[in-house]
Design a protein around this motif. Structure first.
Motif, short mmCIF file in Angstrom:
data_model
loop_
_atom_site.label_atom_id
_atom_site.label_comp_id
_atom_site.label_asym_id
_atom_site.label_seq_id
_atom_site.Cartn_x
_atom_site.Cartn_y
_atom_site.Cartn_z
N ARG A 109 31.58 -15.72 -40.78
CA ARG A 109 31.51 -17.14 -41.13
C ARG A 109 31.18 -17.98 -39.91
NH1 ARG A 109 36.75 -17.52 -45.00
NH2 ARG A 109 35.79 -16.52 -46.79
N GLN A 110 31.64 -17.52 -38.77
CA GLN A 110 31.39 -18.24 -37.52
C GLN A 110 30.99 -17.27 -36.44
OE1 GLN A 110 35.13 -20.16 -36.51
NE2 GLN A 110 34.44 -22.10 -37.35
N ALA A 111 30.17 -17.76 -35.54
CA ALA A 111 29.93 -17.07 -34.28
C ALA A 111 30.75 -17.83 -33.25
CB ALA A 111 28.45 -17.13 -33.92
N TRP A 112 31.10 -17.17 -32.17
CA TRP A 112 31.90 -17.85 -31.15
C TRP A 112 31.57 -17.32 -29.76
CZ3 TRP A 112 35.69 -15.67 -27.96
CH2 TRP A 112 35.98 -14.33 -28.20
N LEU A 113 31.95 -18.10 -28.76
CA LEU A 113 31.76 -17.73 -27.37
C LEU A 113 32.73 -18.51 -26.52
CD1 LEU A 113 30.07 -20.29 -25.98
CD2 LEU A 113 28.23 -19.28 -27.32
N ALA A 114 32.84 -18.15 -25.26
CA ALA A 114 33.73 -18.84 -24.33
C ALA A 114 32.93 -19.28 -23.12
CB ALA A 114 34.88 -17.93 -23.91
N VAL A 115 33.24 -20.49 -22.63
CA VAL A 115 32.54 -21.06 -21.47
C VAL A 115 33.58 -21.64 -20.52
CG1 VAL A 115 30.81 -22.74 -20.71
CG2 VAL A 115 30.63 -21.75 -22.99
N VAL A 116 33.40 -21.38 -19.22
CA VAL A 116 34.30 -22.00 -18.25
C VAL A 116 34.04 -23.51 -18.24
CG1 VAL A 116 34.63 -19.93 -16.86
CG2 VAL A 116 32.78 -21.48 -16.29
N PRO A 117 35.10 -24.32 -18.13
CA PRO A 117 34.94 -25.77 -18.21
C PRO A 117 33.94 -26.35 -17.22
CG PRO A 117 37.26 -25.19 -18.32
CD PRO A 117 36.51 -23.93 -18.00
N GLY A 118 33.86 -25.80 -16.02
CA GLY A 118 32.97 -26.35 -15.01
C GLY A 118 31.50 -26.05 -15.22
N ASN A 119 31.18 -25.17 -16.15
CA ASN A 119 29.78 -24.83 -16.42
C ASN A 119 29.22 -25.86 -17.41
OD1 ASN A 119 27.27 -23.68 -16.83
ND2 ASN A 119 28.07 -21.62 -17.20
N ALA A 162 36.06 -14.27 -40.95
CA ALA A 162 35.97 -15.06 -39.72
C ALA A 162 36.33 -14.17 -38.55
CB ALA A 162 36.90 -16.26 -39.80
N PRO A 163 35.92 -14.53 -37.33
CA PRO A 163 36.25 -13.73 -36.16
C PRO A 163 37.75 -13.54 -36.03
CG PRO A 163 34.71 -15.48 -35.59
CD PRO A 163 35.13 -15.71 -37.01
N GLY A 164 38.15 -12.35 -35.62
CA GLY A 164 39.56 -12.04 -35.48
C GLY A 164 40.13 -12.29 -34.11
N ARG A 165 39.35 -12.15 -33.06
CA ARG A 165 39.88 -12.35 -31.71
C ARG A 165 39.89 -13.83 -31.39
NH1 ARG A 165 36.26 -8.58 -28.19
NH2 ARG A 165 36.57 -10.33 -26.84
N SER A 166 40.78 -14.20 -30.48
CA SER A 166 40.87 -15.61 -30.13
C SER A 166 40.31 -15.92 -28.76
CB SER A 166 42.34 -16.04 -30.20
OG SER A 166 43.10 -15.32 -29.27
#
Length: 174
Positions: free
Chosen positions: A108-118, A165-169
């Motif tokens: 249902r969703q794709a997700w990613l993580a980004v460091v705040p300073g980027n 939906a993605p399972g990892r947080s």
């Protein structure tokens, strides 16, 4: 430009491209301990590990312009990297759309993580319809354990019907 699955012959190009882009977005934005762990060997090992779930964008002469590593199990964009000389030419957008297309129907969703300073990456994802769902701590694996890295989780709804939906947080900083 062509987006295609990575091939074994691409591996010598993938690791240095990934490392250069990762350093560009992470220097000064992640703990020094993590920087110390992210040398050339780390990227070589992980480029090979993720080769089967990597797409590349190529230009004339099959030159690799960028890569995207996908977590097919949970809809994560593990990493997006564009060669510095190819930025601003639509490479990142083409790779991101290819990832979304691949995930659609399965998540249902794709997700990613980004460091705040980027901030450049954060603006890029927002311009492509991704939304910041807030901060979290990613426990980045290292050779000796983990390093806590503050990140923001970004998601994009894919209208995938009844997919899970993605399972990892949390995931690796993109």
């Amino acid at each position: 430009m062509i987006v295609r699955p990575a091939e074994p012959a691409d591996l010598p190009t993938l690791a240095p491209l990934w490392r250069a882009a990762w350093l560009d977005g992470h220097v000064g934005h992640v703990p020094a301990e993590l920087m110390d762990e992210r040398g050339p060997e780390h990227f070589a090992v992980h480029a090979e590990k993720y080769a089967a779930s990597t797409l590349v964008a190529t230009g004339p002469g099959d030159r690799i312009l960028g890569l995207i590593i996908l977590g097919d199990d949970d809809g994560e964009v593990i990493q997006l990297a564009v060669d510095g000389s190819a930025r601003g030419q639509g490479v990142g957008g083409a790779l991101l759309r290819s990832a979304e297309d691949r995930f659609r129907g399965g998540h249902r969703q794709a997700w990613l993580a980004v460091v705040p300073g980027n901030t450049r990456a954060r603006r890029f994802y927002e311009l492509h319809g991704w939304r910041d769902t807030g901060p979290l701590t990613y426990r980045a694996p290292t050779a000796t354990g983990t390093v806590d890295v503050p990140v923001h989780r970004y998601v994009k709804d894919l209208n995938a019907g009844d997919a899970e939906a993605p399972g990892r947080s949390a995931g690796g900083p993109a």
